[in-house]
Design a protein around this motif. Structure first.
Motif, PDB file in Angstrom:
ATOM      1  N   TYR A 284       1.331  -0.892  -0.044  1.00  0.00           N
ATOM      2  CA  TYR A 284       0.108   0.037  -0.093  1.00  0.00           C
ATOM      3  C   TYR A 284       0.920   1.263  -0.299  1.00  0.00           C
TER       4      TYR A 284
ATOM      5  N   GLU B  31      -2.501  -3.278   4.823  1.00  0.00           N
ATOM      6  CA  GLU B  31      -4.087  -2.522   5.040  1.00  0.00           C
ATOM      7  C   GLU B  31      -4.227  -1.994   6.431  1.00  0.00           C
TER       8      GLU B  31
ATOM      9  N   GLU C 241      -3.734   0.474  -3.824  1.00  0.00           N
ATOM     10  CA  GLU C 241      -3.511  -0.944  -4.016  1.00  0.00           C
ATOM     11  C   GLU C 241      -2.425  -1.711  -4.530  1.00  0.00           C
TER      12      GLU C 241
END
Length: 227
Positions: A42, A82, A126
């Motif tokens: 990320y 995440e 992402e």
């Protein structure tokens, strides 16, 4: 395109936001028979409204051409998951002195991100990579962290970037600014998002421009779904 025969394309595409042209670096090439397991990293652009951040943002607003939405973000960080609670980047080490800076661990629930919670904006992209690339990124970032006492912020490179929109590498290999460091880590790990471009010429907003189509969240840090 990948070489025929021994190599195949992994369908992980990275596009330049607003551009209809295809980019060769948007497809990662892996050897036939290689483990095609993929993982995600990320890339987090942010604006927590610090004085240095406002200077960078103001300089971006002065551009006559090639203005982008990503110019609103003067900082970029790397997260291996995440939750965004163990990100790495180059920034200030404490809350009050921007000149005491180097490689730091960041959490969107702490420090500068919560100093002005009603203004701290993030954009989370992402990026899918191979397991080998993921492991290489994690290892490379960990190597930098293990040398954190020796690493310093590349203030001279940042100032040149602000003045002429091109960065400056430091004669000291232990000095980086945030986007320079992140571009270096990714390239050293086989993920070259900016082919032909030196890491010290990469701005935080460049990551948003390249990965804008990979955006999974944009808004206040406190409203992030996994906050």
């Amino acid at each position: 395109m990948c070489r025929e025969g021994a190599w195949v394309e992994l369908a992980v595409k990275v596009t330049h936001k607003g551009s209809a042209r295809s980019r060769a670096h948007g497809i990662f090439c892996v050897q036939r028979g290689e483990n095609l397991e993929t993982k995600k990293i990320y890339i987090v652009n942010s604006n927590v409204h610090t004085i240095p951040g406002r200077i960078i943002k103001t300089r971006a607003a002065m551009k006559i051409r090639n203005r982008h939405h990503g110019d609103a973000y003067p900082h970029v960080s790397l997260s291996m998951d995440e939750r965004l609670d163990n990100m790495l980047s180059f920034a200030r080490r404490g809350m009050h002195n921007p000149f005491n800076a180097g490689i730091v661990r960041e959490d969107i629930r702490k420090a500068m991100f919560v100093k002005k919670p009603d203004k701290s904006q993030i954009a989370v992209m992402e990026l899918t990579v191979t397991k080998e690339q993921y492991d290489a990124i994690e290892k490379r970032a960990g190597e930098y962290w293990s040398r954190r006492k020796d690493l310093r912020y590349n203030f001279s490179g940042l100032m040149v970037m602000l003045l002429v929109a091109r960065g400056k590498t430091s004669s000291n290999p232990n000095r980086f600014f945030c986007s320079q460091w992140l571009a270096s880590v990714l390239k050293d790990s086989g993920v070259d998002l900016f082919p032909g471009k030196k890491a010290h010429n990469i701005k935080p907003s460049d990551f948003y421009d390249v990965l804008g189509d990979n955006l999974i969240y944009e808004g206040l840090a406190v409203n992030y779904p996994l906050y």
